[in-house]
Each structure stands twice: as structure tokens, then as C-alpha cells.
Design an enzyme around this catalytic site. Structure first.
Site, PDB file in Angstrom:
ATOM      1  N   ASN A   1     -13.955   8.896 -51.445  1.00 20.01           N
ATOM      2  CA  ASN A   1     -13.646  10.003 -50.537  1.00 20.01           C
ATOM      3  C   ASN A   1     -12.393  10.735 -50.995  1.00 20.01           C
ATOM      4  O   ASN A   1     -11.570  10.160 -51.703  1.00 20.01           O
ATOM      5  CB  ASN A   1     -13.442   9.459 -49.114  1.00 20.01           C
ATOM      6  N   CYS A  54     -22.884   7.952 -49.098  1.00 13.35           N
ATOM      7  CA  CYS A  54     -22.160   7.474 -47.917  1.00 13.35           C
ATOM      8  C   CYS A  54     -23.170   6.835 -46.981  1.00 13.35           C
ATOM      9  O   CYS A  54     -24.303   7.305 -46.864  1.00 13.35           O
ATOM     10  CB  CYS A  54     -21.459   8.646 -47.231  1.00 13.35           C
ATOM     11  N   HIS A  55     -22.765   5.783 -46.296  1.00 13.35           N
ATOM     12  CA  HIS A  55     -23.698   5.069 -45.428  1.00 13.35           C
ATOM     13  C   HIS A  55     -23.668   5.553 -43.978  1.00 13.35           C
ATOM     14  O   HIS A  55     -24.264   4.931 -43.104  1.00 13.35           O
ATOM     15  CB  HIS A  55     -23.414   3.564 -45.484  1.00 13.35           C
ATOM     16  N   HIS A  99     -19.764  13.089 -43.324  1.00 14.70           N
ATOM     17  CA  HIS A  99     -18.980  12.692 -42.153  1.00 14.70           C
ATOM     18  C   HIS A  99     -19.083  13.702 -41.010  1.00 14.70           C
ATOM     19  O   HIS A  99     -18.474  13.507 -39.966  1.00 14.70           O
ATOM     20  CB  HIS A  99     -17.501  12.470 -42.506  1.00 14.70           C
ATOM     21  N   ARG A 145      -8.191   9.603 -23.098  1.00 16.95           N
ATOM     22  CA  ARG A 145      -9.538   9.607 -22.525  1.00 16.95           C
ATOM     23  C   ARG A 145     -10.570   9.033 -23.483  1.00 16.95           C
ATOM     24  O   ARG A 145     -11.460   8.285 -23.085  1.00 16.95           O
ATOM     25  CB  ARG A 145      -9.937  11.045 -22.149  1.00 16.95           C
TER      26      ARG A 145
END
Length: 440
Positions: A149, A171-172, A201, A268
């Protein structure tokens, strides 16, 4: 290709290398492969070599295993080159967090976008250029499978700086997102049908079905019933955008301007600031455990990881058709994203190689977010290609989460601080300080 040569660049990432080897040797047709390992760290290379031999024995593989301090010897005549390098290792990663934090920036993972992602790319590019030149000269027919990355930045740079065409970023995140979603809705993974597309991503689940039934409806019911599910960034994004993102909440929070700059949202949505540093420490501890176990003759766990690279290699060697998700230059695969950007789409794989499939147009709200992501990516690549240090600052100014937190003066200051901190890891033309000089 009875004994394909598979070169591991950055093999000292021992835990990752172990998983990939376990996957490779699970295929009978790959048990005789030539596994060539390279790392610049002698101890890590020796550990990777010992681990590879242990896994080969455990999997009853008649593999040829060689270890190389010389990268060119490792790459020469390879059929596949797997890149897992992390330039600067733990110290550089810690810098990627500590320096921005001192300037008021929050990060969770810091390896894709944001100031951390920008400088992770910039310190990786000089290595990628050398690696690409080695592959072009010594193994021109090889497929370069990149795991390092920031994925989109690295693949775009490789394509534009080296001219290599057989480059795929792996990428997994899509696979594991769909595993998790299938478990959440109570349908076996092998029975679901799905399709995703976008950027690494930040891809989107465009189709999620079971025997023709839309599983998004079941997901909506579960979210409505469970207040804790609603405290996840990716669920919050799904409820507002209509499509589920294919990366964790920690990652997803960094690519948009809505969350990390607000204390209330951090609370939150339970965002773990600096979470990646704990992962890095865990990886170092795992390496030490592996090294010590091998030295003592203790057993190692040999577990597969379901990564894409071994599946791709098996499909090319045997002709077995598969579909994987790969990161490749767009070139019209997604109509409403830049043609030169790197996108993540389903790819067909067989003996002829990796063949990306066309995804058409994304829903406009998704494309809008992906375009912002690719704008940052493009500016970072341009900074390196054209020796333009101002584009580093332009990339940080364009980055959604950074721009939501800092003034432009502070953005230029943090970029200067990162240039100082990373020093010789950057190409010389980019080691320029520009804070206070808006005209460059």
C-alpha cells in the site's frame, strides 16, 4: 511451466510470506515451484528461508527454495514477482502517525490516503521504479503482483513510471467483506452472488444476492434492529449512500471528510485513532515468535489465507478459470472515473493472464467519492513523475479528511515536517520545504 519461478520481494514480512506459501503449496501443481526470496534484512531473510522450508516440508512440497540479498538475482527469469515491501518499516510508519498528529490530524490506518498515505507512497516510489526496471530487464514476461500500500498510488506509478503492463494490485478487502456480510445475513458464502467495483479500500458492493433474492433487504432489517451495527462507519456510509463499502470502518473513515475531524463522530462510531500502530507492533511480535520457534525447532502453524496471488498463479499455470478482484489502470473499465486512475474490478484469470472486466458506470454518489480519492492519488504520482514538490501539498489540500481538519497553511506545514522526517527516503527533487511560500 512445470516449475514456475515465484519471486517474493520483501520476503522478510514473514507472517504474510508464510500465508502465501501455505496457499501456494496447497495446490498440487505448485508444489514443485521455485520460491525465490529477497529481503535486504539478513536476519529476516534467513527467517523467511527457514519458514519456507518448514512449510514446504509440512505441505509435502518438492519446491526449490532460494534466498537472495541481491534483488536482481531473485527477479531474474521469474514468472511471477510478488511485492510486499514496506519501505522504512515500523519507524517510518510511526512517523506517518506521529508527525501529522502533532499538527492536529487524526488517522486510524494511514496507508492509503491522507498525509500518511501520501508519504508512504512517496517513500515507496523510488524502490518501485528500481523494481520495475529489474522486471522489465530480467523477467519481461513476468506478472508483477503488488500487495504494498497505498495500492492505487503504487499501481498507477508502476504503470506510468516503468511502462510495465503486467501489473495487478491485490487486496483481500472485497473477499473478506463479502465473507463477513454473508455471515451477518446468515447465508453461506458459497451461495451468495455479488459484484463490487470502485477503487482500492473504497469499492462498493453493487450486487448482493442469494438465489435471485436481494440480500440488501435482509441487511437493512438487521441494521434497523441493532444499534451497535449502526455505530460502524461503513454501515453509516451504506445507510446514506445506498451501497456497502468494501473496507473496514477504520479505513473508510479516512477517505471522507465527515468523521475524523469531529469528536462526536469519533465517539459515536468508536473510531480507534492510531489503530495501525498496534497492528504494526503485533506484526513485529509475530515475526519474533516465528524466528524464535524456528531457532528452537518448535512447530509453526501452517494456515492458508485465501489470498488472490496463489489463485492467480495456479490459474495461469493450470488454465483453471477464476474470478478475482484486481487493481488495474481504468482505461474505460468504469466509465465515470478517470481513465488513467487505478480501479478495483472483477478480473477473469486463466492461462492467458489477468483480464479485467468492464463495470460500466457507478452510481453518481459513489463515483463522486472515488473521483476525490483518485484526484489525491494522481497528484501524488505526478509529484514523483514530474519532480514537482508543490503537488505533494496539492494532494494533501485535496485529501478530504485532511482538508476538513487543517487550514491550507497548516497543511503545507505538516507536509514540510513530513519531508524533514522522512529525509533520504524521498527522491531528491521532492525534499523541498515550501511552508510560507504559497507561490512555491
Amino acid at each position: 511451466m512445470t516449475r514456475p519461478k515465484i519471486a517474493f520481494i520483501g520476503a522478510g514480512s514473514v507472517e504474510f510470506t508464510q500465508g502465501l506459501l501455505a496457499d501456494l503449496f496447497a495446490f498440487p501443481e505448485l508444489k514443485r515451484a521455485h520460491i525465490a526470496l529477497h529481503d535486504i534484512d539478513a536476519e529476516r531473510l534467513a527467517t523467511a528461508d527457514a519458514a519456507a522450508r518448514y512449510i514446504a516440508e509440512e505441505r509435502a512440497a518438492d519446491a526449490r527454495i532460494t534466498a537472495h540479498r541481491d534483488r536482481r538475482a531473485c527477479v531474474a527469469d521469474a514468472d511471477f514477482v510478488l511485492n510486499t515491501v514496506n519501505i522504512g518499516m515500523r519507524d517510518a510508519t510511526r512517523t506517518d502517525f506521529d508527525v501529522p498528529a502533532r499538527h492536529g490530524l487524526r488517522q486510524t490506518i494511514g496507508d492509503t490516503l491522507g498525509v500518511g498515505g501520501v508519504f508512504r507512497a512517496l517513500r515507496t516510489f523510488p524502490f518501485l521504479k528500481r523494481l520495475g526496471e529489474d522486471v522489465a530487464e530480467l523477467s519481461p514476461d513476468a506478472w508483477l503482483l503488488n500487495y504494498t500500500n497505498p495500492m492505487a498510488m503504487n499501481v498507477q506509478y508502476l504503470a506510468q513510471a516503468t511502462g510495465l503492463t503486467r501489473v495487478v494490485g491485490l487486496c483481500h478487502s472485497v473477499y473478506w467483506t463479502m465473507r463477513d456480510l454473508s455471515e451477518l445475513v446468515g447465508v453461506p458464502y458459497d451461495e451468495i452472488t455479488y459484484r463490487a467495483a470502485g477503487v482500492n479500500h473504497q469499492s462498493w458492493v453493487l450486487r448482493f444476492e442469494h438465489r435471485g433474492r436481494d440480500l440488501y433487504r435482509r441487511l437493512d432489517e438487521l441494521i434497523a434492529e441493532d444499534a451497535q451495527l449502526r455505530r460502524r462507519v461503513r454501515v453509516d456510509m451504506y445507510r446514506r449512500l445506498g451501497y456497502y463499502p468494501t473496507e473496514t470502518s477504520e479505513h473508510s473513515s479516512e477517505y471522507v471528510p465527515w468523521y475524523l475531524s469531529h469528536d462526536s463522530e469519533v465517539e459515536r462510531l468508536r473510531l480507534p485513532i492510531g489503530a495501525y500502530l498496534d497492528m504494526v507492533d503485533d506484526n513485529v511480535a509475530a515475526y519474533h515468535e516465528t524466528r524464535d520457534a524456528l531457532a528452537q525447532g518448535a512447530p509453526l502453524a501452517v494456515e492458508g489465507t485465501m489470498e488472490y496471488a496463489p489463485q492467480i498463479i495456479h490459474s495461469m499455470v493450470t488454465g483453471t478459470p477464476r474470478t478475482v478482484y484486481g487493481n488495474v489502470p481504468n482505461g474505460g473499465l468504469i466509465d465515470n472515473l478517470p481513465a488513467h486512475g487505478v480501479v478495483e474490478v472483477p478480473c477473469l484469470v486463466d492461462a492467458s493472464g489477468v483480464q479485467p472486466t468492464r463495470a460500466g458506470s457507478l452510481p453518481p454518489q459513489l463515483a463522486a467519492l472515488n473521483r476525490a480519492y483518485l484526484s489525491v492519488t494522481d497528484l501524488v504520482v505526478r509529484a514523483a513523475l514530474y519532480d514537482e514538490p508543490r503537488h505533494i501539498r496539492h494532494a494533501a489540500m485535496t485529501d478530504p479528511a485532511t482538508a476538513a481538519t487543517l487550514t491550507v497553511d497548516r497543511i503545507w506545514e505538516v507536509c514540510d515536517a513530513m519531508v524533514r522526517a522522512h529525509g533520504d527516503l524521498l527522491q531528491p527533487s521532492l525534499r523541498v520545504l515550501l511552508a510560507g511560500r504559497a507561490d512555491g
